[in-house]
Every structure is written in C-alpha cells, then in structure tokens.
Design an enzyme around this catalytic site. Structure first.
Site, short mmCIF file in Angstrom:
data_model
loop_
_atom_site.label_atom_id
_atom_site.label_comp_id
_atom_site.label_asym_id
_atom_site.label_seq_id
_atom_site.Cartn_x
_atom_site.Cartn_y
_atom_site.Cartn_z
N SER A 193 -7.87 -3.79 15.54
CA SER A 193 -8.34 -3.63 14.58
C SER A 193 -8.87 -4.33 13.80
O SER A 193 -9.97 -3.97 12.54
CB SER A 193 -7.00 -3.28 13.77
OG SER A 193 -6.08 -2.45 14.36
N HIS A 230 -2.90 -4.37 8.27
CA HIS A 230 -2.03 -5.18 9.77
C HIS A 230 -3.42 -6.06 10.74
O HIS A 230 -4.00 -6.50 11.53
CB HIS A 230 -2.01 -3.90 10.87
CG HIS A 230 -3.29 -2.71 11.09
ND1 HIS A 230 -3.11 -1.57 9.94
CD2 HIS A 230 -4.23 -2.50 12.05
CE1 HIS A 230 -4.33 -0.90 10.48
NE2 HIS A 230 -4.37 -1.07 11.77
N GLY A 276 0.29 -2.82 4.44
CA GLY A 276 1.14 -2.89 5.59
C GLY A 276 1.62 -1.61 6.06
O GLY A 276 1.77 -1.08 6.91
N SER A 277 2.25 -0.96 4.46
CA SER A 277 2.29 0.58 4.31
C SER A 277 1.13 1.13 3.86
O SER A 277 0.92 1.10 2.86
CB SER A 277 3.80 0.16 3.05
OG SER A 277 4.34 2.23 3.29
N LEU A 340 -10.21 5.65 15.84
CA LEU A 340 -9.28 5.71 16.69
C LEU A 340 -7.81 5.28 15.98
O LEU A 340 -7.86 3.36 15.06
CB LEU A 340 -9.06 4.14 17.85
CG LEU A 340 -10.30 4.62 18.53
CD1 LEU A 340 -10.21 3.34 19.70
CD2 LEU A 340 -10.07 6.15 20.16
N HIS A 411 -4.14 -0.73 20.15
CA HIS A 411 -3.90 -0.35 18.80
C HIS A 411 -2.91 -1.16 19.03
O HIS A 411 -1.20 -1.21 19.52
CB HIS A 411 -3.36 0.91 18.27
CG HIS A 411 -2.90 0.22 16.78
ND1 HIS A 411 -3.78 0.49 15.91
CD2 HIS A 411 -1.79 0.28 16.73
CE1 HIS A 411 -3.51 0.55 14.14
NE2 HIS A 411 -2.42 0.07 15.32
N ARG A 471 15.62 7.44 -24.85
CA ARG A 471 14.28 8.02 -24.06
C ARG A 471 13.65 8.24 -25.62
O ARG A 471 12.38 7.01 -25.50
CB ARG A 471 13.91 9.76 -23.52
CG ARG A 471 14.21 10.42 -24.40
CD ARG A 471 14.02 12.49 -23.46
NE ARG A 471 14.53 12.78 -24.84
CZ ARG A 471 13.72 14.17 -25.14
NH1 ARG A 471 12.45 14.22 -23.81
NH2 ARG A 471 13.22 15.02 -25.78
N GLU A 519 2.52 10.10 -9.83
CA GLU A 519 3.62 8.98 -9.61
C GLU A 519 3.25 8.11 -9.08
O GLU A 519 3.46 6.62 -8.60
CB GLU A 519 5.27 9.76 -9.63
CG GLU A 519 5.31 10.22 -10.53
CD GLU A 519 5.10 11.43 -10.39
OE1 GLU A 519 5.61 12.28 -11.59
OE2 GLU A 519 4.33 12.12 -9.34
N HIS A 569 15.60 12.14 -19.38
CA HIS A 569 15.60 12.71 -18.31
C HIS A 569 16.63 12.14 -16.64
O HIS A 569 16.51 13.37 -15.90
CB HIS A 569 14.59 13.91 -17.79
CG HIS A 569 14.06 14.41 -19.00
ND1 HIS A 569 13.97 13.20 -19.60
CD2 HIS A 569 13.95 15.95 -19.84
CE1 HIS A 569 12.53 13.91 -20.56
NE2 HIS A 569 12.76 15.69 -20.78
#
Length: 780
Positions: A193, A230, A276-277, A340, A411, A471, A519, A569
C-alpha cells in the site's frame, strides 16, 4: 481615456472577447494571464487536449455587469484567491444562502459578478503581483490590501526540468525502500500500500506542499491527511526524507516505545488526526480546509490521500458533497487507485473514468493521471480551480516490488527478509542521486489566535421557577459564548431549529456551518476545524443520531481532539415522535469514549454553565439536553464544576438518596414533595456530569440515608446513570442501588404517559422509595 490596442488573442479567446458587451474589454496584460500549462497560449487546444486554464484580471471599479454566475457560500467575507478584497467602506452583511448543489460550478478564474477589466492597462489602476511558483496576477492597487500575497487557486504549471523530475523519482524510490525496510523490521505492516503511493508522496512533500519541515504544526503550513492510514510507513519515510525524523527511527516502526505506530496518531507532531478507520480522513480534511478558507482566511492548502478501497464508505461521499457545496478550492484529494483491496479487487478496479464522473458530479474538478509519473503529478497539482480538486491516480499496488506488483494476497504482509534485501537492491539501482530535496516554505499568513480560558461576559440571566427547556438554554448559551471569543463555531445537521443552535447562527452567521443530514461527516468536520487549536467547535444534533457517528467520535478521541457535541431530544420525554427519534443509548455511548466528559444539565442555569465549561475542557465533551420545559432550580451565581454533584433536597430525616438528571431530576423533586406529606423524606442529587461521576458526594449521602440509593433516568438501563452509580460504588459495604430506567423499546405517546409507562415518573419514584423503606424496616 485613450484606448489601448488589445493584444492578439488565441482564436477561441478572441471570439469570446468580441462577444463582450460595450465597455467590457480584456486586460491588455492578458498575454501574461492566460496560460496553457505555464506557457503562453498561442493556438486553440487540439482535439482531446485539456481546455486552457484562464486567470483573469479583476478591476477596482465595476462597469455594468453581466448576469452574475452562482456564487459559492461565503461566510465571513472570504476573499477568493486572486480576487479583490471587498471595499472597507462596505459593512459586512450576512452571506446569502449557498447555491443548490445542482447549480453549475463557476468556471475557474471567472470574474465574480461578471465584472470586466478596465481599459487602459496597468497604468489605469492595476498592479501585477507574481509570487514565485505561481501565475502572475493583476489586482487593483486602489483596492484595500488583501494582506500577504496568497497562492492563487488557479496555479500555473511550470514544468520541472529533467534534473528536478529525476530528483522526485529518486525520492519516491527512497520512500519505497524505507517503507519496505521498516515493515520487514517490524514483521508487520503494509508495504504494498505504501509503494503504490510513493510518487504521490514524493511530489506532494518535495514539490507541491509548503511547510516547515522542522515545525510540522506551524499554523501556516500546508496540511496533509493520510486517510489510508495503513500506509503510515511511507508517511514516516517522507518526514524522515524531509529531515524531521532520523532515518534510523523508521526501523522502530510499531514498537511499544516508538511514536511510529501502525497507523498515524497525533502523538506524532506531524499528524493532525488519527486515521486507520477508513473513510474518515477526507471529512477531517474538509474541516481543515473550511477553517483555512473561511476562518483563518490564509493561504495554506489541505491535501488528503485516500485509498480506493475506502471509496466504498458513504462517509467519503458525505465529505465530497460538503467540499463541493462549499467550494473548498484549497482542498485537494488524491485517490490512490491501485485496484486491490484487502481480500479482493476493489469494485471499480482501474475504471478511473467512473471515479472521475463521480467526483465531478459532487462538484469537484477531477483529473486522471498516471500515479507513477512524477511529471503528470506535478502538472495535476498545478491545475486547481475554483472548486475542490480530485486527482485520480492510477497506480499499481506493490509498485517496484518484483513478483508482487499488482498481485493479490499481499495486503498487509511485510516482505521476508531475504526477499526485502533483493527488492531493495533492485530499487536502489534506479536511484541516480542521493541528494535530497527541500520543501518550499509557507506564507506566514495564518492569524495568531487564543482560545484559552473563554469566559461568558455575564452570569446566567434566569429567574428561579422560570420554565425553560435545556435545549433552548444550550442555544442561548452558545450564542452568548460566541461573543466571548470569535473562534467559537457551531455546526449542525439540519436540526438547528430543534437543537436551538439556530440562535448562534442568527448572531454569528459567518461562524455557523450547516452540515445537513450527514452526522458522520459533521463530527469529522468538527474534528478538522479544531485541529491545531484553530477553533472551539460545538456540533449539535438529536442525541440518537450521534449513534451513527460513533466511529467518528471514537476516532476523535484517538485523535486527542477537543470537540463539543450536544445531543437534544433525549429519552421518551420527547413524546409523540416515537422511538426512532429518542436518544436512549447516548449516555452509554459517550461514557465509553476515552477521556470524554458527559454533561447532563437539569435546568437553564446548569446548561449555560455546561457550555462554558465544555469550551475550556480537553477531549470529547457531550452535553445532553432535553425537550420538555422545566423550572430553573439554581440561582445565577451557582458554581458548577466537572465531577461535582449538587444535593438539591436534603434534611436530617432523609431515608433514601435519589439520583436523577434532566427530566427525571424534576420528577424526583416532585416525588420528594409528595413523600414529605406522608412524613417520608428523601435526599435528591443532581450529578451534573455523568462522567466523571461525583462518587464522594453520592457515597456520603448514601451512607447518611442508610445505604439506600435509587437512580432514575430517561435512558436504557445499559450504560446510563444507574450503571455509572453502581460502578462507582462497587465494593462499598452496606450500599444497595435500585435502578429505574426505560426497560424496552418505547412507542409514541404524550411525555407524561411515556414516563409513567416506563416507571420513571414521580409516582414510580414514590413507589420505589416506599419499597426501599419497607424492606429496611422488615429487615430490622
């Protein structure tokens, strides 16, 4: 005024000039402003060739304009690069709503409002500014100074000479070698990568980006986000090549005592956000770019490198839509299309033209390049326009590694030592010079700011007994805080008239970011805006909708981000809207976030205090607000602190301690009044923060009431107030905790009906108290 003969123009431009209305003439310096890849345009483009990039001159006075093209959203009066600053005599006006996404993007370099250059050339009110590495540009010297000369959003391409191109190729191969060595030494990592992105990183770090290599967090530096986290070894290799890291440190990759972790984290001075996420880097980059364009009004640019695998994530396209809509022309996304994924080829593999169409549909200027050609990359990075740029780089995974290049099942696998040595020798043989390149320095035009110790200008202005939903108190407090510091910003996900962040927007329109119903991206935008301490960001939505952004919130904590989230809410007390709108898991979710602070204000005064405290608190802060209007129970001079509970009702005859917050605190107070008529006395505690919880106050009062505690909450039992109290007091002798909570999925109904149905209203509290007292008496 005597007219000046126009210069000879290419046919296509000359024809357009002839179509100009009377009084509209092109600048006589046009031959210096119209470029084709850095050279004067002499002929029309050949068939299939890219259209000429135009940089037009902007006048100091306006003749009769043509119908104006759609304008980009422009909060804060941002002056587009290469555009005139607004006249100082014109007071700032709230920006007009941005154009709908379907509006055609403005042609790069087009003059806002259809203004035409004046006749007469530089002598008639023009001064030429030609910063190094940039196209010449003309601005009226009669206009107010825009500050430091900024990098033009339409940069001219100046082709590097062969020596410079070879130096970039050599740098790319050194980055490959360093990545292979580091991952082989670590015994884990993603060398293939890294190798697909080697030329991209080389051109970015040593040709395109402007930054101080010894000061990675300088506020004026260009920003870089490695969304494909990564590939961290090549990021570390780039910083070693730039001279910030010792090359020997690269061999400590992934070791427990090294800052060079498996994926980028902010403990590294050159990393702004943890990645990484996959699918989150572009959203953070959008926040940085928005801050640079609309808040800092600085010349730094933001670059984000994504892998093609993460382009399946919806959050990427939320970010693409955001950047296109807000015309973030200081943002460049580089898509590493290496075909890939981890376990299979990516869905589109090398169909780069489809990626291009998708990017263009989201309002981006999209270019396809050979990702291993440093010349094509240099050229592409110089072709930014008045919109975000996507460089779609066709690459090969494992490029340069014989036998592995473009092959599946490699990978996340380091090369065996003997194989690595052979590959390194092959790649090293391609390097012609050991001389290293130095990055260009940034323009020092980011403003110096201070976001420490932000205080409200006055105490809360509420009267005891006044009814106010927390609120709404949140919105009023946020608007008030905005006057205390001009770096306080607000974001919302199209719920601003329910969360009351709209009150902030009305008073500080240039500092409000509408993120629409996205969001996940809203949280990422907030994280990006808050990097390098450029803003104090508050983002609001219904509490339940933050659940879809939990991964972004989790990564914000890993990023050591200081963001403030408000969820309105909450609970069944919202009534008829039903369970899909009810926040019943949010306390559990935010309590699980490392280093988070969870505020649960119970009246308007404590809500305002929570906003002020959150603005000065590190980490992820969550403020839980309620829909029902409840009485103000605290005086304006009441002091609130994180981790300090309030004993609201107390007597020497108390038999049970009841802990409630928000709506259920008021139910507990009503229960206390009802029980008093029966000569049963209870102690009522408002925790203020659920995390950290005031264990000392709760334990002391529990012991004073014979160890009896009842918790009541408008939340599911899992992870809420009851579990927080039980967890804090575990192992304490003689303590019993009874928990009242929403026991199962609710339904629509009136608030009072739902509180009663789920056993969290005053009657349920009265009954629980009587049972606890009865059990104790029977035991005695």
């Amino acid at each position: 005024m005597a007219s000046v003969p126009r210069p000879r123009l290419p046919q296509s431009l000359a024809q357009r000039a002839e179509r100009q209305p009377e009084g509209r003439r092109r600048c006589p310096e046009e031959s210096r402003c119209v470029t084709l890849h850095g050279q004067k345009a002499a002929t029309s483009p050949a068939k299939g060739e890219a259209k000429r990039d135009e940089i037009l001159c902007w006048p100091g006075s306006s003749p009769e304009p043509d119908p104006a093209p759609p304008q980009p959203h422009n909060p804060g009066g941002y002056t587009p690069r290469c555009a005139p600053s607004p006249a100082p005599s014109s007071p700032w006006q709230p920006p007009a709503p941005p154009p709908p996404p379907s509006s055609p993007p403005r042609r790069a370099g087009a003059v806002p409002g259809g203004l035409a250059p004046p006749v007469g050339g530089p002598a008639a009110g023009w001064v030429c500014l030609a910063p190094s590495r940039q196209a010449a540009r003309l601005v009226p010297h009669s206009a107010p100074s825009p500050g430091p000369t900024r990098r033009c959003s339409m940069e001219a391409y100046h082709k590097p000479d062969q020596q410079a191109l070879q130096a970039l190729k050599d740098a790319a191969n050194r980055l490959r070698i360093s990545s292979i060595r580091a991952t082989t030494a670590a015994g884990s990592g993603h060398p293939t990568s890294c190798c697909s992105a080697a030329e991209i990183m080389s051109v970015l770090f040593f040709h395109t980006m402007r930054y101080k290599a010894k000061d990675p967090r300088n506020s004026s530096n260009d920003r870089f986000v490695l969304s494909k986290g990564h590939a961290a070894p090549i990021l570390y290799a780039a910083w070693a090549e730039a001279g910030f890291l010792p090359e020997a440190e690269l061999l400590n990759l992934r070791k427990i005592d090294s800052i060079l972790e498996g994926h980028p984290v902010p403990k590294q001075p050159f990393t702004d956000v943890a990645t990484g996420s996959l699918g989150q880097g572009l959203g953070a980059a959008c926040g940085m770019a928005y801050t640079g364009k609309y808040f800092d009004k600085a010349s730094y640019r933001v670059y984000c490198l994504l892998g093609d695998g993460e382009l399946s994530e919806g959050s990427v396209w939320e970010a693409m839509a955001f950047a296109g809509f807000y015309k973030l022309d200081n943002l460049v996304a580089i898509l590493d299309i290496n075909r890939l994924g981890q376990s299979d080829p990516t869905p589109l593999q090398h169909h780069v033209e489809i990626y291009q169409k998708r990017c263009e549909a989201f309002g981006w200027h999209a270019l396809i390049v050979d990702g291993h050609s440093v010349e094509e990359l240099c050229k592409a990075f110089g072709q930014t326009k008045n919109q975000p740029t996507a460089i779609i780089a066709r690459t090969l995974k494992g490029k340069g590694i014989s036998g592995i290049e473009d092959k599946e099942n490699w990978h996340g696998k380091p090369l065996p030592k003997n194989m690595a040595e052979q590959v390194i020798q092959e790649i090293d043989g391609k390097i012609q010079s050991k001389k290293k390149l130095s990055p260009a320095l940034p323009e020092e035009d980011a403003p110096v700011i201070n976001i420490r110790n932000i205080k409200m200008s006055s105490a809360p202005d509420y009267k005891l007994g006044e009814k106010m939903a927390t609120r709404k108190a949140y919105g009023l407090a946020l608007a008030k805080l905005g006057h205390a510091n001009d770096r306080v910003i607000a974001l919302d996900g199209d719920t601003k008239n329910s969360t009351f962040s709209d009150l902030f927007r009305k008073e500080h329109p240039s500092r409000f970011i509408e993120c629409y119903i996205a969001e996940q991206n809203m949280v990422s935008i907030a994280v990006g805006c808050a990097t390098r301490d450029r803003t104090v960001a508050f983002a609001s939505a219904f509490a339940t909708f933050f659940t879809r952004a939990f991964d972004q919130i989790r990564m914000a904590a890993i990023s050591e981000s200081n963001i403030n989230l408000c969820g309105s809410h909450c609970g069944v007390s919202i009534g008829e809207d039903g369970p899909s709108q009810m926040g019943l898991e949010d306390l559990c979710m935010f309590r699980a976030v490392p280093n988070s602070t969870v505020f649960y204000p119970s009246d308007a005064v404590s809500a305002e205090k929570a906003v002020e405290i959150a603005a000065n608190t590190k980490g992820v802060c969550f403020i839980r607000t309620s829909r029902p209007e409840n009485e103000v129970i605290y005086s304006s001079n009441e002091d609130f602190q994180i981790g300090q509970a309030k004993v609201v009702v107390k007597s020497k005859d108390d038999q049970v301690t009841v802990v409630g917050a928000g709506v259920t605190l008021h139910e507990a107070l009503a229960a206390a009044e009802q029980l008093k008529k029966e000569k049963i006395y209870i102690r009522v505690i408002d925790p203020f923060t659920i995390k950290p919880l005031d264990k000392i106050t709760i334990l002391e009062n529990a012991r004073a009431t014979k160890g009896r505690i009842i918790t009541v909450e408008d939340h599911y039992p899992e992870g809420g107030i009851g579990e927080a109290v039980s967890g804090a007091l575990v192992g304490e002798p003689g303590i019993t905790v009874t928990r009242l909570a929403v026991s199962h999925v609710p339904r629509s109904g009136k608030p009072a009906e739902l509180l009663k149905m789920f056993g969290i209203d005053k009657d349920a509290i009265v009954q629980a108290v009587k049972v606890a007292v009865s059990k104790s008496r029977n035991a005695e």
